[in-house]
Design a protein around this motif. Structure first.
Motif, PDB file in Angstrom:
ATOM      1  N   MET A   1      14.854   9.223  54.649  1.00  0.00           N
ATOM      2  CA  MET A   1      15.276   8.827  53.656  1.00  0.00           C
ATOM      3  C   MET A   1      16.960  10.152  53.398  1.00  0.00           C
ATOM      4  O   MET A   1      17.695   9.219  52.944  1.00  0.00           O
ATOM      5  N   LYS A   2      17.196  10.497  54.541  1.00  0.00           N
ATOM      6  CA  LYS A   2      18.371  11.373  54.369  1.00  0.00           C
ATOM      7  C   LYS A   2      19.310  10.609  55.023  1.00  0.00           C
ATOM      8  O   LYS A   2      20.132  10.585  55.020  1.00  0.00           O
ATOM      9  N   GLN A   3      19.417   9.704  56.133  1.00  0.00           N
ATOM     10  CA  GLN A   3      20.387   8.793  56.463  1.00  0.00           C
ATOM     11  C   GLN A   3      20.606   7.985  55.212  1.00  0.00           C
ATOM     12  O   GLN A   3      21.568   7.633  55.332  1.00  0.00           O
ATOM     13  N   ASN A   5      20.969   8.111  51.993  1.00  0.00           N
ATOM     14  CA  ASN A   5      21.737   8.866  51.565  1.00  0.00           C
ATOM     15  C   ASN A   5      23.100   9.284  52.017  1.00  0.00           C
ATOM     16  O   ASN A   5      23.901   9.269  51.108  1.00  0.00           O
ATOM     17  N   SER A  98      23.133  11.205  44.140  1.00  0.00           N
ATOM     18  CA  SER A  98      23.349  11.555  45.703  1.00  0.00           C
ATOM     19  C   SER A  98      23.521  12.567  46.278  1.00  0.00           C
ATOM     20  O   SER A  98      23.353  13.164  47.313  1.00  0.00           O
ATOM     21  N   LEU A 101      21.209  15.204  45.942  1.00  0.00           N
ATOM     22  CA  LEU A 101      20.578  14.954  47.152  1.00  0.00           C
ATOM     23  C   LEU A 101      20.918  15.742  48.541  1.00  0.00           C
ATOM     24  O   LEU A 101      20.278  16.586  49.175  1.00  0.00           O
ATOM     25  N   ALA A 102      22.138  15.714  48.465  1.00  0.00           N
ATOM     26  CA  ALA A 102      23.382  16.689  49.198  1.00  0.00           C
ATOM     27  C   ALA A 102      22.433  17.329  49.419  1.00  0.00           C
ATOM     28  O   ALA A 102      22.864  18.513  50.959  1.00  0.00           O
ATOM     29  N   ALA A 104      20.776  19.222  48.213  1.00  0.00           N
ATOM     30  CA  ALA A 104      19.192  19.640  48.566  1.00  0.00           C
ATOM     31  C   ALA A 104      18.588  19.517  49.917  1.00  0.00           C
ATOM     32  O   ALA A 104      18.442  20.447  50.849  1.00  0.00           O
ATOM     33  N   TRP A 105      19.674  18.187  51.130  1.00  0.00           N
ATOM     34  CA  TRP A 105      19.041  18.251  51.929  1.00  0.00           C
ATOM     35  C   TRP A 105      20.415  19.369  52.979  1.00  0.00           C
ATOM     36  O   TRP A 105      20.153  18.532  53.956  1.00  0.00           O
ATOM     37  N   SER A 106      21.110  20.027  52.257  1.00  0.00           N
ATOM     38  CA  SER A 106      22.494  20.382  53.046  1.00  0.00           C
ATOM     39  C   SER A 106      23.634  19.524  53.819  1.00  0.00           C
ATOM     40  O   SER A 106      23.525  19.681  55.612  1.00  0.00           O
ATOM     41  N   GLN A 107      23.406  18.256  53.021  1.00  0.00           N
ATOM     42  CA  GLN A 107      24.471  17.198  54.086  1.00  0.00           C
ATOM     43  C   GLN A 107      26.083  17.686  53.543  1.00  0.00           C
ATOM     44  O   GLN A 107      26.575  17.873  52.698  1.00  0.00           O
TER      45      GLN A 107
END
Length: 107
Positions: A1-3, A5, A98, A101-102, A104-107
């Motif tokens: 899922m992270k990929q 995003n 997006s 989510l980024a 939240a996921w530290s992207q």
């Protein structure tokens, strides 16, 4: 899922450029092709200066949030102004989800 995003993040960057170009090409001016090329060029220049990994003036924290709000918001507003209201709202919604989510996921 992270990929996935990360892919969406890249696609919304391209979508912002496409939205700015669409706005420029749909203007009723003497040379709409000039606006169609200049509008995304301005966004590219801003991204190169402030948003990219190799930015000369890299912004962080609240400054980064403000910059991205301006950058992606400009594309959504350009789409809206070009008469593509549904696309503008869809683009803005995808950006919000997006980017949230980024964050939240530290992207």
């Amino acid at each position: 899922m992270k990929q996935a995003n990360l892919g969406v993040l890249f696609l919304i960057e391209l979508g912002a450029l496409a939205g700015a170009a669409y706005w420029g090409f749909t203007r009723d001016v003497g040379a709409p092709w000039l606006l169609g090329l200049a509008a995304p060029a301005v966004l590219v220049a801003l991204w190169a200066l402030f948003g990219s990994q190799r930015a000369k003036y890299k912004v962080r924290g609240a400054g980064r949030f403000g910059f991205e709000l301006f950058w992606f918001g400009a594309a959504a507003i350009a789409l809206f102004a070009a008469g593509a209201q549904v696309w503008a709202l869809a683009f803005a919604a995808v950006c919000v989800v997006s980017k949230a989510l980024a964050a939240a996921w530290s992207q």
